[in-house]
Design an enzyme around this catalytic site. Sequence first.
Site, PDB file in Angstrom:
ATOM      1  CG  HIS A 239     -14.017 -52.714  18.672  1.00  0.00           C
ATOM      2  ND1 HIS A 239     -13.937 -51.691  17.766  1.00  0.00           N
ATOM      3  CD2 HIS A 239     -12.813 -53.349  18.611  1.00  0.00           C
ATOM      4  CE1 HIS A 239     -12.760 -51.709  17.180  1.00  0.00           C
ATOM      5  NE2 HIS A 239     -12.056 -52.705  17.671  1.00  0.00           N
TER       6      HIS A 239
HETATM    7  C1  BDR Z   1     -14.561 -57.217  17.069  1.00  0.00           C
HETATM    8  O1  BDR Z   1     -13.744 -58.339  16.711  1.00  0.00           O
HETATM    9  C2  BDR Z   1     -13.052 -58.810  17.837  1.00  0.00           C
HETATM   10  O2  BDR Z   1     -11.678 -58.852  17.552  1.00  0.00           O
HETATM   11  C3  BDR Z   1     -13.357 -57.878  18.980  1.00  0.00           C
HETATM   12  O3  BDR Z   1     -13.483 -58.609  20.190  1.00  0.00           O
HETATM   13  C4  BDR Z   1     -14.635 -57.208  18.582  1.00  0.00           C
HETATM   14  O4  BDR Z   1     -15.757 -57.966  18.988  1.00  0.00           O
HETATM   15  C5  BDR Z   1     -13.980 -55.963  16.450  1.00  0.00           C
HETATM   16  O5  BDR Z   1     -13.939 -56.085  15.066  1.00  0.00           O
END
Ligand code: BDR
Length: 318
Positions: A239
């Site tokens: 992400h």
């Molecule tokens: C987001 O939450 C975290 O676990 C990841 O680093 C990302 O920023 C995804 O939902």
Amino acid sequence: MTRPVLIDADPGCDDALAILLALEHPDLEVVGISTVHGNAPVDETTENARAILELLERTDVPVARGADRPLLVDLETAEHIHGESGIEGDLPTPGPETRPVDAHAAQFIVEQAREHAGDLVLAGIGPLTNVALAHALEPDLPALLADVVVMGGAGFGQGNVTPLAEANVHSDPHAAARVVDACEPTIAGLDVTREATLAPDRLDGLTRASPLGRSIHAWLTYYDDDRLERYGIESAALHDALVVAAIADPTVLETDRYPATVGTESGVARGALVPDATGVTGDEPNVRLAVDADGDRFRDLLGGAIERRLEAATRTQR
Ligand code: BDR
Ligand code: CA
């Protein structure tokens, strides 16, 4: 001309790849990393940021430790996803060169925004507590920044903490609401960040023979089989790296402007970042929301950055 970028993060496997991409991209200059609670408590995410910089041989980049808890709700962390310390990999114990600066992350964000007035892009890839606090310290923050680009929300899709809510927004909904209301952010939600995958076998030269190779491999593969199956993808969703890719190359994301609000009440609406797609609210647009991502371009950018870093590491070992 390079674009100054400040990364506010909770490293985190995908945060680590976002940092690597930003450090390796020739058009970006990372002016600092501010840390926040999120994937783990802030002590761990700060230690992880320092260790990542050490592993990537960039101990010159300042780290600013930030908020240890959300503005109003209780702290929730995600070690079950990113590992016990908040990150997977073979990371060094950070040395004194990466000791955090004296300023709190919120103050550091304000200082950097003033120093690079009109140019700085703030990448928000963790809960938005530090960014909201920075806005409280400096109400002109939005005007000082060129853009705030956030990994948050589920776009028009499903959340990963609740059916409606994504982790960064769910962790501190009040902070996210403040940033959405005040900063006109560009936002990549889960419906597009799930396109941001890179299977390790696509990379030439990625072996697990060194701490760097082992760490990058672990960051690329941090999803377990259940999660891959649930989201119907073949490798982990990176992400946060998509946000940095879009800062480096705006063609990576297709965006549209929408009015959006964040659910701050407890219950099913908590942490839902809700875009108004049909204009039913009559509100003015306040976010640029990603509606599509160019996955191949993303893979080129991140894959190229990883290969460059591996080559550079091999050169320094010779
Ligand atoms: C987001 O939450 C975290 O676990 C990841 O680093 C990302 O920023 C995804 O939902
Ligand atoms: Ca993150």
